[in-house]
Design an enzyme around this catalytic site. Sequence first.
Site, PDB file in Angstrom:
ATOM      1  N   ASN A 151       0.861  -1.182   0.000  1.00  0.00           N
ATOM      2  CA  ASN A 151       0.000   0.000   0.000  1.00  0.00           C
ATOM      3  C   ASN A 151       0.901   1.237   0.000  1.00  0.00           C
ATOM      4  OD1 ASN A 151      -1.612   2.174   0.620  1.00  0.00           O
ATOM      5  ND2 ASN A 151      -2.963   1.029   1.987  1.00  0.00           N
ATOM      6  N   SER A 153      -0.267   4.041  -1.306  1.00  0.00           N
ATOM      7  CA  SER A 153      -1.299   4.887  -1.896  1.00  0.00           C
ATOM      8  C   SER A 153      -2.387   5.372  -0.961  1.00  0.00           C
ATOM      9  CB  SER A 153      -1.942   4.112  -3.049  1.00  0.00           C
ATOM     10  OG  SER A 153      -2.256   2.782  -2.660  1.00  0.00           O
ATOM     11  N   CYS A 154      -2.367   4.985   0.320  1.00  0.00           N
ATOM     12  CA  CYS A 154      -3.426   5.443   1.227  1.00  0.00           C
ATOM     13  C   CYS A 154      -3.364   6.971   1.318  1.00  0.00           C
ATOM     14  CB  CYS A 154      -3.242   4.814   2.604  1.00  0.00           C
ATOM     15  SG  CYS A 154      -4.452   5.404   3.778  1.00  0.00           S
ATOM     16  N   ASN A 218      -5.857   3.707  -6.277  1.00  0.00           N
ATOM     17  CA  ASN A 218      -6.456   3.924  -4.967  1.00  0.00           C
ATOM     18  C   ASN A 218      -7.389   5.123  -5.132  1.00  0.00           C
ATOM     19  OD1 ASN A 218      -6.986   4.176  -2.140  1.00  0.00           O
ATOM     20  ND2 ASN A 218      -5.044   3.152  -1.730  1.00  0.00           N
ATOM     21  N   THR A 219      -8.032   5.542  -4.069  1.00  0.00           N
ATOM     22  CA  THR A 219      -8.994   6.652  -4.141  1.00  0.00           C
ATOM     23  C   THR A 219      -8.296   7.970  -4.467  1.00  0.00           C
ATOM     24  OG1 THR A 219      -8.773   6.763  -1.764  1.00  0.00           O
ATOM     25  CG2 THR A 219     -10.714   5.640  -2.626  1.00  0.00           C
TER      26      THR A 219
END
Length: 373
Positions: A151, A153-154, A218-219
């Site tokens: 991850n 990309s959070c 990701n978002t």
Amino acid sequence: MAPTLAVTFAGLRFENPFLLSSAPPTESDANIMRAFDAGWGGVVTKTIGLHPVVNVDGPKTKFLRATPDSPKISMQKRPGTALHSSWNWELISDKPLDWWVPRISKIKKAYPQRILVASIMAGSGSDDELRNWQKLATACQAEGADALELNLSCPHMDRKDMGSNIGKDQGLISIVTEVVKEVSKVPVWAKLTPSTTDIVEEARAAFLGGADAITSSNTFPSIPLIDPETLEFEMNVDGYVSSGGLGGPAILPQSLAKMAQMTQALPDHNFSGIGGIAEFGQALNYFLLGCGTTQVCTAAMLDHAIGPNIIKSLTEGMRRFMDAKGYSTLEDFRGMRRDRVVSHSKIRRPDAKAYHGGYETEGYAAPTGTPDR
Ligand SMILES: Cc1cc2nc3c(=O)[nH]c(=O)nc-3n(C[C@H](O)[C@H](O)[C@H](O)COP(=O)(O)O)c2cc1C
């Protein structure tokens, strides 16, 4: 030959190319096993860290809805609306590694043929923190995780050396990927943030570090809307908001644009597409651009938490499509439209001679060598 939905992606065989992405649908062993029963080809766990996290004091996710025949979009619950997007400021799993470890092995023992990807995340500011990535990676693969998704990309991290802040730093992307690759026996996927200028550069950095695949998107960074009556953000804690992540239908075209850039620049690499998928036609966009698998979050959250109807419609839709077109495997159409995204000047004009690509007589820019007016 009857079509098969099975695919091999980054060395792993999937029954079908549809995964639940790392998010609330995959936050527990119970959910993940329900997802496999429902027919998902793979599951990426909610991101696992070494320590428990504490989420905000209030809802972590809400849905923005559009009113047909009206310009209104709002999180307010009202009848007759259509989903516009999800908005979240949820952190990674609030369960620590110790909670996950026995559950990963339990899931894999129950579903040895299904693909379980462990999403992991740590800091990157010191050698000790880089070793935390290795600790997470070795613990998850020892329990049977088939792959690791980093991850990077959070979008909610304050720390400069975590989450999407790693994904914005090409040096850190390569270092973290390399550190995990040093200990990994299973494929390593890097999940990138869409929040950079040229995502091809971050993808190159991940492959330089040894990544076996890229996951995107990701978002997208965003904030909730302000209610014109109350003048409060539609989602807030004590009146305050911070930047959070937009998912769902609204990000489909944006996520596709990021994917098209990467698959064109790096056509021989593996890509898993996410963003705004709720039916096969939308997943097909990612496949035609060159992705070998796709992932779903928002649509599944709204369908009994793990998307039993969504996976049914994705697999049935793919089977119908392949039958109608006479395709046997995903490889028959993967990447078929990758080269149709071109620079603006390559698009045909009614009068080609009158077009100068923004130079010379059109006046967008001064011709080379001519001073600006
Ligand atoms: C509530 C929520 C929590 C999420 N948590 C994670 C996470 O822990 N790790 C991760 O890599 N992505 C996380 N995501 C991002 C999703 O996996 C996915 O990339 C994104 O929502 C776009 O897909 P969608 O349009 O299908 O929702 C989260 C998304 C939402 C909405």
